[in-house]
Design an enzyme around this catalytic site. Structure first.
Site, PDB file in Angstrom:
ATOM      1  N   SER A   1      45.684  69.360  10.930  1.00  0.00           N
ATOM      2  CA  SER A   1      46.893  69.130  11.705  1.00  0.00           C
ATOM      3  C   SER A   1      48.072  69.922  11.125  1.00  0.00           C
ATOM      4  O   SER A   1      47.978  71.135  11.004  1.00  0.00           O
ATOM      5  CB  SER A   1      47.193  67.634  11.788  1.00  0.00           C
ATOM      6  OG  SER A   1      48.099  67.358  12.822  1.00  0.00           O
TER       7      SER A   1
ATOM      8  N   ASP B   1      41.462  67.220  21.703  1.00  0.00           N
ATOM      9  CA  ASP B   1      42.598  66.937  20.827  1.00  0.00           C
ATOM     10  C   ASP B   1      43.925  67.125  21.566  1.00  0.00           C
ATOM     11  O   ASP B   1      44.176  68.201  22.130  1.00  0.00           O
ATOM     12  CB  ASP B   1      42.540  67.874  19.625  1.00  0.00           C
ATOM     13  CG  ASP B   1      43.558  67.556  18.549  1.00  0.00           C
ATOM     14  OD1 ASP B   1      44.348  66.613  18.721  1.00  0.00           O
ATOM     15  OD2 ASP B   1      43.547  68.272  17.524  1.00  0.00           O
TER      16      ASP B   1
END
Length: 564
Positions: free
Chosen positions: A182, A463
């Site tokens: 991330s 995602d």
């Protein structure tokens, strides 16, 4: 370089000391039976780094010559002479929460396969790694990605691991392989391009390399991949609410708020945020039950049911029917009614009902001053409320909106009353920042198009952060190779390759085949990188990179998105 330990090693149990002094290598029994609290396995250490790496930049004035302790953890159980250092960047959280990945996740897998040392490195202004005494706005001036990248480069070029003082494991003489997920995934990609001598290779998993102010795309993968029997009625319910809020009909607006059990919530944008925000729970889904949250499944199971799940909402049937019609769906009142009532029941049971002891619903749910009091506490212990929000205000953005969704994308899953300006109200209140974040400062590092030798790009197909990564639909097409793998994990959400299970826990389909394949390709890539490193070392070739790569001298946070 000075290293101070925050651990009294004399107190470490004998089973931790094994054959080599201190905690360098653990006994065979401990290696074989690792299913214990990782904080008991891996003591914390501190490494002294400069507060200010960039004395030539005015934005860090007044400059500081001080140093502070950057916390890290490491495991040398699998280390063999010549092995790499695998460093996982902790990102925007307490690094102790990343320890399972050292115990049984991707760091463990890479260290074991390569004879390497596994490290978890904390990011400045998180956990216990603070360069200042508090989190006042003035003291946050040193919280930039630029400074944090320099921290990691400095660490990689200078650290001496306790118990391994006789070995020089610093870069560039030792290959350092950086992993992150991330924000940390973007971070390690930047490490590979900005500090190539210090970072031999990097694996960027769900790496959000493109900073975006109006991140309306966040909810688009959820719209596409979540169960449609849940998504489709929700899109219509949110649209009904938006249509009524924009109608100017105060009587119907009042009916809308009272039906959703929010009669005293003053502002339309606060209302839109409350009724549409829960879908961000999709991000918390994981293939591993110990890492996954059931919140999204609970939400969707409620909305998709055609039976009345909350008897207390039956009294709202007539009002809901009126609202459905007023919102533009008069021909779907019968089909939408149970979904709306169940959604109201869900919101009430999980959020609204918890506000009953407060003086007003504004005090519970408003994002406006004076209700956002959680920013008032500037002690270091409140970093979770301060540090990442500050980074979004200054450099990163990622303010999800419904207002930004173009007509071509269909109805928004988030209310159109939720705008980037609404999501970032706190920037002015908390930090006296009145302009949008300087995302160009981040995107100069490569953005969607970032590329480098020995940089692996990993992502999840579903995602919500994929639209901010190099695997976004709008990003340049990538083909990948054995040494620069590009892997889009089918069905995966957010950096699903990071965690793992113990060998005796594996079974057919667990971990999922797509996750196993991604992790295998990462291991293969790193082993290939090691072959390349050793070949260059053997031939006395120059390590790749221009220059030395060394650091220059010189109450409720509801829907502020956090990559994690």
């Amino acid at each position: 370089m000075a290293i101070s330990s925050s651990t009294d090693l004399s107190a470490v149990p004998d089973t931790r000391k094994a054959d080599i002094s201190r905690h360098f290598s653990r006994s065979l029994d401990l290696i074989q039976a690792r299913d214990v609290d990782p904080e008991q396995l891996y003591p914390p250490y501190n490494f002294s780094v400069p507060v200010d790496h960039f004395h030539n930049e005015s934005r860090y004035e007044p400059h500081s010559d001080a140093t502070f302790n950057l916390r890290y953890f490491f495991d040398a159980s699998y280390y063999k002479e010549g092995g790499p250092v695998i460093v996982l960047q902790g990102g925007e959280t307490d690094a102790a929460g990343r320890l399972p990945y050292l115990q049984k996740g991707i760091v463990y897998q890479l260290a074991k396969a390569t004879g390497g040392i596994g490290v978890i490195l904390e990011h400045r202004y998180y956990g216990t790694s603070f360069p200042t005494s508090d989190l006042s706005t003035a003291n946050l001036r040193f919280l930039t990605t630029q400074q944090a990248l320099a921290d990691q480069a400095y660490f990689q070029q200078n650290v001496v691991f306790p118990g391994l003082e006789d070995k020089n494991l610093t870069a560039p003489g030792t290959p350092w392989i950086a992993y992150g997920g991330s924000y940390a995934g973007a971070f390690v990609a930047f490490m590979r391009t900005l500090y190539p001598d210090a970072t031999w290779g990097a694996i960027s998993s769900s790496g959000v390399t493109e900073a975006i102010y109006d991140y309306w795309q966040y909810y688009e993968p959820i719209k596409t991949y979540a169960p449609q029997e849940c998504i489709q009625p929700t899109l219509k319910i949110i649209n009904i609410a938006d249509n009524i809020l924009s109608s100017g009909d105060n009587s119907t607006i009042s009916l809308l708020k009272s039906t959703f059990l929010l009669p005293n919530l003053t502002r339309a944008d606060d209302f839109g945020s409350v009724i549409s925000g829960p879908f961000s729970a999709w991000q918390s889904l994981n293939w591993d039950p110990s890492q996954s949250s059931p919140s999204f499944s609970y939400l969707c199971n409620n909305i998709s049911s055609t039976s009345l799940l909350y008897p207390s909402t039956a009294r709202l049937s007539n009002a809901s029917t009126t609202l459905i019609s007023a919102g533009g769906y008069a021909n779907e009142t019968t089909s939408l009614l149970p979904h709306m009532l169940n959604y109201i029941g869900y919101l009430n049971s999980t959020s609204i009902s918890r506000c009953r002891g407060s003086s007003s619903q504004d005090s519970c749910f408003s994002s406006y001053p004076p209700y956002i009091t959680y920013f008032d506490d500037r002690r270091l212990s409140n970093f979770d409320s301060i540090s990442w929000p500050y980074q979004t205000c200054t450099q990163w953005g990622y303010y999800a909106s419904g207002s930004g969704v173009p007509p071509s994308a269909g109805l928004p899953l988030l209310s159109r009353y939720v705008t980037p300006e609404y999501d970032s109200i706190f920037c002015n209140y908390a930090f006296n920042i009145t302009t949008p974040p300087n995302v160009a400062e981040i995107n100069q590092y490569g953005g969607f198009g970032i590329t480098a030798p020995r940089l692996a790009i990993i992502g999840g197909q579903t995602d919500p952060w994929r639209p901010a990564t190099p695997l976004a639909d709008d990003a340049p097409t990538r083909t990948g190779s054995e040494t620069e793998p590009v892997v889009l994990i089918e069905g995966a959400v957010h950096h699903w390759d990071e965690n793992g299970v113990f060998p005796n826990e594996t079974r057919v389909g667990y971990p999922p085949a797509a996750v196993v394949e991604a992790q295998s390709r990462e291991v293969k890539a790193v082993m290939d990188w090691m072959v390349e490193f050793n070949a260059q070392k053997k031939s006395s070739s120059a390590v790749e990179g221009v220059g030395s790569g060394r650091v220059a001298e010189g109450r409720r946070q509801r829907y502020l998105l956090r990559p994690w």
